[in-house]
Design a protein around this motif. Structure first.
Motif, PDB file in Angstrom:
ATOM      1  N   ALA A  15      46.592  13.544  48.486  1.00  0.00           N
ATOM      2  CA  ALA A  15      46.329  14.292  49.720  1.00  0.00           C
ATOM      3  C   ALA A  15      45.123  15.198  49.526  1.00  0.00           C
ATOM      4  O   ALA A  15      44.814  15.617  48.405  1.00  0.00           O
ATOM      5  N   THR A  16      44.450  15.487  50.626  1.00  0.00           N
ATOM      6  CA  THR A  16      43.262  16.326  50.594  1.00  0.00           C
ATOM      7  C   THR A  16      43.362  17.418  51.649  1.00  0.00           C
ATOM      8  O   THR A  16      43.792  17.168  52.773  1.00  0.00           O
ATOM      9  N   SER A  17      42.970  18.632  51.264  1.00  0.00           N
ATOM     10  CA  SER A  17      42.930  19.763  52.191  1.00  0.00           C
ATOM     11  C   SER A  17      41.641  20.536  51.925  1.00  0.00           C
ATOM     12  O   SER A  17      40.918  20.248  50.983  1.00  0.00           O
ATOM     13  N   GLY A  18      41.348  21.508  52.775  1.00  0.00           N
ATOM     14  CA  GLY A  18      40.156  22.322  52.568  1.00  0.00           C
ATOM     15  C   GLY A  18      39.498  22.725  53.869  1.00  0.00           C
ATOM     16  O   GLY A  18      39.924  22.316  54.963  1.00  0.00           O
ATOM     17  N   PHE A  19      38.438  23.496  53.758  1.00  0.00           N
ATOM     18  CA  PHE A  19      37.776  24.063  54.937  1.00  0.00           C
ATOM     19  C   PHE A  19      37.181  22.981  55.834  1.00  0.00           C
ATOM     20  O   PHE A  19      37.123  23.141  57.051  1.00  0.00           O
ATOM     21  N   ASN A  20      36.729  21.900  55.254  1.00  0.00           N
ATOM     22  CA  ASN A  20      36.124  20.838  56.055  1.00  0.00           C
ATOM     23  C   ASN A  20      37.137  19.816  56.559  1.00  0.00           C
ATOM     24  O   ASN A  20      36.761  18.780  57.111  1.00  0.00           O
ATOM     25  N   GLY A  21      38.419  20.113  56.391  1.00  0.00           N
ATOM     26  CA  GLY A  21      39.457  19.234  56.906  1.00  0.00           C
ATOM     27  C   GLY A  21      39.864  19.610  58.315  1.00  0.00           C
ATOM     28  O   GLY A  21      39.217  20.413  58.992  1.00  0.00           O
ATOM     29  N   ARG A  22      40.994  19.043  58.743  1.00  0.00           N
ATOM     30  CA  ARG A  22      41.453  19.251  60.118  1.00  0.00           C
ATOM     31  C   ARG A  22      42.338  20.476  60.262  1.00  0.00           C
ATOM     32  O   ARG A  22      42.572  20.943  61.378  1.00  0.00           O
TER      33      ARG A  22
END
Length: 247
Positions: free
Chosen positions: A130-137
């Motif tokens: 899984a990926t998260s971060g400021f440039n995600g949704r």
């Protein structure tokens, strides 16, 4: 397998909407959920109850896990994955491999560039990415462009990626924050301040934010909650875990 996934998905959204009020409650408050996906969500975030987190932090990964489980219950698959907007449940049978690219470099524009890769085998015991971060949704407290996490299932990876991305933070005039509900009236984060803009950062600031996130990831890996993580910000990256898994 495809028919099983299609059949299971028909009722998932209705089940989640029916429990939405509970799913938006902090896990420390003991939200009551009965749906299969809701239970997956709650189980995924429960190990992180010392932090503010709601089951919604694991919704995409939990849906992916549920659909993959439905597929595997109906078909003997050598390898398969369910990609729910970047939160991925995967299955790799013994003797098989699955090659996965990591695109977390936003230093050249709004579309991420491929900047990593891994090959997963059954022996790696990785069932979710899984990926998260400021440039995600989703909204975040941190400033990492992206944080990709490997874990036993997609729900666990989803929850951990959210919190590691939150930890990749520092105080800087370049970082702007606003109440979560000012950006999303339905956010389960309420009036908590989330990152709304990130201006120019010095190399020292980039390094500090990444180290802060890495420290969080190392704690989770030490507790057996994740297998590895890759944190990326402004073209720089730090990895946690076996170098073979995150190249």
């Amino acid at each position: 397998a495809h028919e099983a996934a299609s059949t299971r998905f028909r009722t998932i959204l209705g089940e989640l909407v029916a429990e939405l009020a509970e799913l938006r409650r902090p896990i420390a408050d003991g939200p009551r959920v009965e749906s299969p996906v809701g239970r997956r969500m709650a189980a995924a975030v429960r190990p992180f109850s010392h932090e503010f987190i709601t089951p919604m932090a694991a919704v995409a990964g939990s849906v992916a896990d549920e659909l993959l489980a439905a597929m595997l219950s109906e078909a003997d698959l050598a390898k398969a994955f369910v990609n729910d907007g970047g939160d991925i449940a995967l299955h790799v049978a013994p003797g098989e491999t699955l090659a996965i690219g990591i695109a977390g470099d936003f230093s050249r524009g709004s579309l991420p560039a491929l900047n990593g890769a891994l090959t997963v085998t059954a022996e790696d015991r990785i069932g979710g990415i899984a990926t998260s971060g400021f440039n995600g949704r989703s909204l975040t407290f941190g400033i990492a462009d992206s944080v990709t996490v490997l874990a036993a299932n997609a729900a666990a990876a989803d929850a951990a990626a959210t919190l590691i991305a939150n930890a990749a933070v520092l105080d800087s005039p370049a970082i702007k924050r606003r109440p979560a509900r000012a950006l999303d009236p339905d956010s389960d984060l309420g009036e908590r301040l989330v990152t709304s803009a990130v201006g120019p950062l010095s190399p020292k600031e980039i390094a500090l934010a990444l180290v802060n996130g890495k420290m969080c990831a190392e704690i989770y890996r030490g507790r057996g909650l994740i297998r590895g993580a890759a944190l990326m910000l402004r073209g720089e990256a730090l990895c946690v875990g076996e170098p073979r898994l995150l190249g």
